[in-house]
Design a protein around this motif. Structure first.
Motif, PDB file in Angstrom:
ATOM      1  N   ASP A  15       0.795  -1.208   0.000  1.00  0.00           N
ATOM      2  CA  ASP A  15       0.000   0.000   0.000  1.00  0.00           C
ATOM      3  C   ASP A  15       0.839   1.275   0.000  1.00  0.00           C
ATOM      4  N   LYS A  16       1.849   1.284   0.827  1.00  0.00           N
ATOM      5  CA  LYS A  16       2.628   2.516   0.990  1.00  0.00           C
ATOM      6  C   LYS A  16       4.069   2.132   1.199  1.00  0.00           C
ATOM      7  N   PHE A  17       4.890   3.149   1.182  1.00  0.00           N
ATOM      8  CA  PHE A  17       6.294   2.936   1.499  1.00  0.00           C
ATOM      9  C   PHE A  17       6.459   3.049   3.010  1.00  0.00           C
ATOM     10  N   VAL A  18       6.650   1.909   3.655  1.00  0.00           N
ATOM     11  CA  VAL A  18       6.831   1.881   5.107  1.00  0.00           C
ATOM     12  C   VAL A  18       8.136   1.140   5.369  1.00  0.00           C
ATOM     13  N   PRO A  19       9.230   1.872   5.646  1.00  0.00           N
ATOM     14  CA  PRO A  19      10.540   1.218   5.702  1.00  0.00           C
ATOM     15  C   PRO A  19      10.606   0.039   6.664  1.00  0.00           C
ATOM     16  N   GLU A  20      10.005   0.168   7.839  1.00  0.00           N
ATOM     17  CA  GLU A  20      10.134  -0.924   8.816  1.00  0.00           C
ATOM     18  C   GLU A  20       9.447  -2.201   8.362  1.00  0.00           C
ATOM     19  N   LEU A  21       8.408  -2.059   7.540  1.00  0.00           N
ATOM     20  CA  LEU A  21       7.772  -3.262   7.010  1.00  0.00           C
ATOM     21  C   LEU A  21       8.564  -3.781   5.809  1.00  0.00           C
ATOM     22  N   LEU A  22       8.935  -2.861   4.954  1.00  0.00           N
ATOM     23  CA  LEU A  22       9.660  -3.244   3.751  1.00  0.00           C
ATOM     24  C   LEU A  22      10.937  -4.024   4.103  1.00  0.00           C
ATOM     25  N   TYR A  23      11.642  -3.538   5.093  1.00  0.00           N
ATOM     26  CA  TYR A  23      12.875  -4.208   5.504  1.00  0.00           C
ATOM     27  C   TYR A  23      12.589  -5.661   5.897  1.00  0.00           C
ATOM     28  N   GLY A  24      11.575  -5.868   6.735  1.00  0.00           N
ATOM     29  CA  GLY A  24      11.225  -7.222   7.152  1.00  0.00           C
ATOM     30  C   GLY A  24      10.858  -8.102   5.960  1.00  0.00           C
ATOM     31  N   LEU A  25      10.098  -7.545   5.040  1.00  0.00           N
ATOM     32  CA  LEU A  25       9.663  -8.336   3.882  1.00  0.00           C
ATOM     33  C   LEU A  25      10.837  -8.667   2.959  1.00  0.00           C
ATOM     34  N   LEU A  26      11.738  -7.715   2.802  1.00  0.00           N
ATOM     35  CA  LEU A  26      12.909  -7.958   1.954  1.00  0.00           C
ATOM     36  C   LEU A  26      13.787  -9.056   2.559  1.00  0.00           C
ATOM     37  N   VAL A  27      13.894  -9.047   3.879  1.00  0.00           N
ATOM     38  CA  VAL A  27      14.691 -10.083   4.537  1.00  0.00           C
ATOM     39  C   VAL A  27      13.986 -11.443   4.407  1.00  0.00           C
ATOM     40  N   LEU A  28      12.680 -11.450   4.615  1.00  0.00           N
ATOM     41  CA  LEU A  28      11.946 -12.714   4.488  1.00  0.00           C
ATOM     42  C   LEU A  28      12.120 -13.282   3.084  1.00  0.00           C
ATOM     43  N   ARG A  29      12.005 -12.399   2.101  1.00  0.00           N
ATOM     44  CA  ARG A  29      12.156 -12.840   0.716  1.00  0.00           C
ATOM     45  C   ARG A  29      13.547 -13.430   0.495  1.00  0.00           C
ATOM     46  N   GLU A  30      14.557 -12.774   1.018  1.00  0.00           N
ATOM     47  CA  GLU A  30      15.919 -13.285   0.868  1.00  0.00           C
ATOM     48  C   GLU A  30      16.058 -14.656   1.539  1.00  0.00           C
ATOM     49  N   ASN A  31      15.507 -14.786   2.723  1.00  0.00           N
ATOM     50  CA  ASN A  31      15.602 -16.048   3.474  1.00  0.00           C
ATOM     51  C   ASN A  31      14.908 -17.183   2.725  1.00  0.00           C
ATOM     52  N   ILE A  32      13.681 -16.928   2.276  1.00  0.00           N
ATOM     53  CA  ILE A  32      12.911 -17.984   1.606  1.00  0.00           C
ATOM     54  C   ILE A  32      13.563 -18.363   0.272  1.00  0.00           C
ATOM     55  N   TYR A  33      14.179 -17.400  -0.382  1.00  0.00           N
ATOM     56  CA  TYR A  33      14.771 -17.663  -1.694  1.00  0.00           C
ATOM     57  C   TYR A  33      16.252 -18.048  -1.614  1.00  0.00           C
ATOM     58  N   THR A  34      16.789 -18.200  -0.404  1.00  0.00           N
ATOM     59  CA  THR A  34      18.165 -18.680  -0.288  1.00  0.00           C
ATOM     60  C   THR A  34      18.209 -20.150  -0.693  1.00  0.00           C
ATOM     61  N   ASP A  35      19.200 -20.504  -1.477  1.00  0.00           N
ATOM     62  CA  ASP A  35      19.332 -21.900  -1.903  1.00  0.00           C
ATOM     63  C   ASP A  35      19.602 -22.767  -0.672  1.00  0.00           C
ATOM     64  N   PRO A  36      18.729 -23.717  -0.375  1.00  0.00           N
ATOM     65  CA  PRO A  36      18.920 -24.517   0.843  1.00  0.00           C
ATOM     66  C   PRO A  36      20.217 -25.333   0.819  1.00  0.00           C
ATOM     67  N   GLN A  37      20.792 -25.524  -0.377  1.00  0.00           N
ATOM     68  CA  GLN A  37      22.037 -26.298  -0.459  1.00  0.00           C
ATOM     69  C   GLN A  37      23.256 -25.470  -0.065  1.00  0.00           C
ATOM     70  N   LYS A  38      23.136 -24.137  -0.157  1.00  0.00           N
ATOM     71  CA  LYS A  38      24.310 -23.286   0.092  1.00  0.00           C
ATOM     72  C   LYS A  38      23.950 -22.137   1.012  1.00  0.00           C
ATOM     73  N   PRO A  39      24.325 -22.239   2.279  1.00  0.00           N
ATOM     74  CA  PRO A  39      24.082 -21.091   3.161  1.00  0.00           C
ATOM     75  C   PRO A  39      24.859 -19.881   2.651  1.00  0.00           C
ATOM     76  N   ILE A  40      24.324 -18.691   2.925  1.00  0.00           N
ATOM     77  CA  ILE A  40      25.031 -17.499   2.457  1.00  0.00           C
ATOM     78  C   ILE A  40      26.329 -17.333   3.242  1.00  0.00           C
ATOM     79  N   GLN A  41      27.417 -17.163   2.501  1.00  0.00           N
ATOM     80  CA  GLN A  41      28.748 -17.172   3.122  1.00  0.00           C
ATOM     81  C   GLN A  41      29.567 -15.952   2.740  1.00  0.00           C
ATOM     82  N   VAL A  42      30.564 -15.675   3.551  1.00  0.00           N
ATOM     83  CA  VAL A  42      31.573 -14.703   3.161  1.00  0.00           C
ATOM     84  C   VAL A  42      32.898 -15.456   2.995  1.00  0.00           C
ATOM     85  N   THR A  43      33.833 -14.822   2.310  1.00  0.00           N
ATOM     86  CA  THR A  43      35.110 -15.476   2.053  1.00  0.00           C
ATOM     87  C   THR A  43      35.959 -15.455   3.324  1.00  0.00           C
ATOM     88  N   PRO A  44      36.515 -16.596   3.701  1.00  0.00           N
ATOM     89  CA  PRO A  44      37.396 -16.603   4.867  1.00  0.00           C
ATOM     90  C   PRO A  44      38.595 -15.682   4.630  1.00  0.00           C
TER      91      PRO A  44
END
Ligand code: B12
Ligand code: SF4
Lengths: 454, 314
Positions: A301-330
């Motif tokens: 409906d509107k631009f609400v940063p606190e909601l958008l942030y949560g939804l963007l994170v949820l989307r990232e979590n659900i769409y993360t490949d279950p075979q490869k956790p998100i990593q950084v380079t050692p």
């Protein structure tokens, strides 16, 4: 879903009844039509290798190799967003591929359109090293009943376009109004929303003329399938489906039914779904459902940063490949320009862990060396429990990344959760001072200021 | 075009489990709560009705917590000072059930006192959880279990390291257990086998497959719960238990909910964000199969209640 080897065989010369005269002729380089069919199913050969496939079979095979959910791309002058091409019902079966686009709704009658849009357009939030933004805007005509004014709608679209380069969804039920809006977007691919049982002919003609994807709307699957079928008759191929439910119970059922049917190759519904979470009683919850349960586009409906942030994170979590956790380079990371006397903090290469620690230290302004060990992308305790984060590995990382050459004071800080490792680590690294930090990263700045300063 | 809706046909069924004993059953609760009984995936009501409305439980502590977000302190206020008033406040806020979570500072006497106070203050069905440290859990829960004999409590956290003691006391005193494993289908199954092998009837087990909050591992919890529900529908008897998740605990541990200062501006309004963190996490987990969600904030409870009503209405 792709055809099985047996199903393919029935479409080849050897599988026809009666068999084609060239059945099993080996010209494809494979001993039998059946073997060729199996290889085709496994995508190890090209259909073109058989000169004797009938035209009818060719069409059927081409259809079956098309993805079950058509890939739809919306394009703005600055960015584009894709939905579709999904292959499973549960993310653990494979993964979910194209993250649903999050769109913010703008009403044509709204005041200060450009300013409102500019705010949302500029939004950027970082989650474990990734920057997320909104994907586009949905411009909605004043009334969906068709009485809105094409000029006003076009003005609104222009105002939106002046403030963002992201893709747009144009929402009106009168094709003339939509056309006026689309005219303000030359060279783009907006989503036209939308065709229903009453206006589908005019909408279909417009979509055809503009070569843009068209949303079809109805509150039941029969009508939706009917609409895409009839519109295909006009030569259209790109659709987005709106099952038009605002209640969570109905939407989870319909979205699931559509995904299941699509995966079973039911072509009339093999398109991404759009969710107008903005019309639900609780748009956050509706959007969360849509993200997890199969939507390709979600309108807020509107631009609400606190909601958008949560939804963007949820989307990232659900769409993360279950075979490869998100990593950084050692490796050894420098935070706030560390000096030789700065402490060496030890952590793992799971992105969430790394950023939890790095963000706290960075925020504190205190300099530190952050040594990221290869723990196969696992959190501190998970890695420890799995034997991927032990004193041996830590000592190896300290030596491997030549940490000693960077510091004057040989001092490492272990995460508090693995305090048990300190004894063994002392044995591995006799000339190092081993300290145990707090359990949670939030307490690191305080610890660094006090405990570590003596 | 008439569309034939594909319907899954499952052979398995999640067990029905009930907790909280009314006077008729020898307890003092105003009602019993039944969860489970599902014969299909969550809210696929075109295949089979969702037999029982998911339960909203509220987490209260035996003593005022010191590390809770000030947002939670603001809303519960002085009620947090003692478990009885907290229990009353939680009931007034619309909870279906309570989770009394004991702390490391409690002695067995404290734990019993807190449990009795809560049982007297509110007639809602009760779960009692230890602080999550094996020896301490055993010590506190055995005392609580005996003192509340016949109330059909749910006792947690029952893990691979301490299940024997907790299961034994649950058996002796007519309670249930909440069996927790770290996000793994096989570990969940294995623990359920160990527990039923001891002789606790299977309809007195609730599974807690563990979850992470939004942004902190929710995807693992989400998928494990989907897989557990699928396994149970496919007929795997040792996965056929209703699931509970401690969402409030996880969501309010996240920095996004816990703190309001020193965070990126893009995170937006703190309070609204914190509530979203709890409700978005809960929504995803309800739809992946949770029958009981343990929450912390009254506003989240309200929103999740509305969401559950919509899901059940289908
Ligand atoms: C998500 C999760 C998983 C995921 C993995 C996620 C991943 N990529 O790591 C999955 C489901 C795969 C998993 C698997 C397992 N898990 Co696990 N898992 C969790 C869970 C739920 C969350 C972990 C997490 O992501 N935390 C968030 C990150 C950010 O935390 P963190 O890395 O610890 O970092 C924090 C602090 O340590 C600190 N910090 C980090 N670095 C540093 C550095 C310094 C210097 C300092 C001061 C601080 C600091 O800051 C961070 C923020 O505060 C926890 C339980 C829980 N709720 O915590 C169990 C948990 C870690 N898992 C556990 C176990 C046992 C396992 C398994 C061994 C189970 C099994 N037998 O299969 C496996 C092992 C994996 C394998 N064999 O492949 C146990 C560990 C028990 C123990 N104490 O030993 C836990 C605690 C659950 C439990 N209570 O039993 N797990
Ligand atoms: S070319 Fe291969 S597939 Fe085609 S008819 Fe001959 S053997 Fe069969």
């Amino acid at each position: 879903m792709a055809l099985t080897g047996i199903e393919i065989f029935k479409l080849l010369p050897g599988g026809q009844r009666p068999p084609h005269p060239k059945a099993n002729c080996k010209e494809c380089g494979i001993p039998t039509c059946m073997a060729f069919a199996m290889k085709l199913a496994a995508k190890q050969v090209e259909l073109a290798a058989c000169p004797y496939v009938s035209e009818e079979s060719k069409t059927k095979l081409a259809e079956s190799s098309a993805p079950p959910i058509r890939l739809i791309t919306l394009k703005g002058p600055g960015s584009s967003i894709k939905a579709g091409n999904e292959v499973c019902l549960f993310r653990h079966e494979k993964t979910f591929y194209n993250k649903p686009g999050l769109f913010v709704r703008v009403k044509a009658s709204q005041a200060n359109i450009a300013a409102e849009v500019a705010k949302a357009d500029a939004y950027k939030v970082n989650y474990v090293g990734m920057d997320f933004t909104v994907d586009g805007f949905a411009v909605e005509a004043d009334t969906l009943s068709g009485t809105s004014d094409p000029t006003k709608f076009a003005d609104a679209v222009k105002a939106v376009r002046s403030a963002t380069k992201r893709p747009l969804i144009l929402v009106a039920k009168d094709a003339k109004v939509l056309e006026a809006g689309a005219a303000a977007l030359p060279g783009e691919t907006p989503l036209l929303y939308g065709a229903d049982s009453a206006n589908w002919e005019a909408m279909g003609d417009l979509a055809k003329k503009l070569n843009a994807p068209l949303a079809v709307c109805a509150d039941n699957l029969d009508t939706l399938a009917d609409l895409t079928d009839k519109l295909k008759g006009k030569g259209l191929e790109d659709f987005v489906i709106d099952p038009s439910s605002t209640k969570l119970g109905a939407s989870i059922a319909k979205y699931t039914q559509i995904r299941r049917l699509a995966l079973k190759n039911f072509r009339a519904l093999g398109f991404p779904v759009i969710s107008f979470a903005c019309n639900a009683a609780d748009e956050g919850i509706a959007a969360a459902q849509a993200i997890a349960k199969y939507a390709g586009f979600v309108v807020l409906d509107k631009f609400v940063p606190e909601l958008l942030y949560g939804l963007l994170v949820l989307r990232e979590n659900i769409y993360t490949d279950p075979q490869k956790p998100i990593q950084v380079t050692p490796g050894i990371y420098e935070i706030n320009n560390p000096k030789p006397e700065s402490p060496v903090l030890i952590t793992t290469n799971f992105s969430i862990t790394y950023f939890a620690v790095a963000n706290e230290v960075e925020g504190s302004g205190l300099p530190a060396w952050l040594l990221v060990c290869d723990a196969e992308g696992m959190s501190v305790l998970t890695a420890w429990a799995a034997g991927k984060f032990d004193s041996e590995r830590i000592a190896k990382a300290i030596k491997g990344f030549n940490v000693a050459s960077k510091v004057s004071r040989k001092r490492v800080v272990l995460p508090g959760h693995v305090a048990v490792l300190s004894g063994e680590l002392e044995a591995e690294l006799p000339d190092w001072e081993i300290r145990v930090g707090p359990r949670e990263a939030v307490d690191l700045p305080g610890y660094m200021k006090t405990a570590l300063n003596n | 075009m008439p569309v034939e809706i594909p319907k899954d046909k499952w052979t398995g069924k999640v067990r029905e489990v009930s907790f909280g004993a009314t006077a008729a059953d020898g307890g003092t609760r105003s009602k019993s709560i039944v969860v489970g009984g599902d014969t299909t995936l969550p809210y696929m009501q075109f295949e089979a009705p969702t037999p029982h409305t998911p339960v909203i439980a509220v987490e209260i502590k035996s003593r005022r917590p010191e590390d809770w977000s000030t947002l939670l302190e603001e809303t519960w206020g002085d009620a947090m000072n003692d478990p009885a008033s907290w229990a009353k406040a939680a009931e007034a806020a619309g909870a279906d059930a309570l989770v009394l979570w004991l702390t490391l500072a409690d002695t067995p006497e404290d734990a019993v006192k807190a449990t009795k106070a809560v049982l007297a203050a509110s007639a809602l069905p009760l779960m009692v959880f230890g602080p999550g440290q094996v020896e301490k859990d055993n010590e506190l829960l055995v005392a609580v279990s005996e003192a509340a004999k016949g109330e059909k409590l749910v006792l947690g956290i029952c893990e691979d390291k301490n299940y024997r003691t907790i299961v034994a006391t649950a058996m002796a005193n007519g309670h249930l257990v909440s069996a927790r494993t770290p996000m793994d289908v096989n570990l969940a199954k294995q623990l359920n086998i160990l527990i039923t092998d001891m002789g606790l009837p299977a309809n007195r087990i609730i599974m807690d497959p563990t979850t992470g909050a939004l942004g902190y591992g929710i995807e693992y919890g989400y998928s494990v719960m989907e897989r557990l529900r699928l396994a149970s529908l496919q007929g795997d008897g040792m996965t056929q238990f209703p699931m509970m998740v401690t969402v409030g605990f996880e969501a309010w541990k996240a920095k996004e909910s816990k703190v309001g200062t020193g965070v990126p501006e893009a995170w937006g309004d703190w309070k609204a964000r914190a509530i979203h963190w709890e409700t978005l996490t809960t929504t995803a987990l309800l739809e992946s199969g949770a029958s009981i969600v343990v929450l912390r904030h009254p506003e989240s409870m309200k929103r999740i209640r509305a969401a559950i009503n919509e899901l059940m209405a289908a």
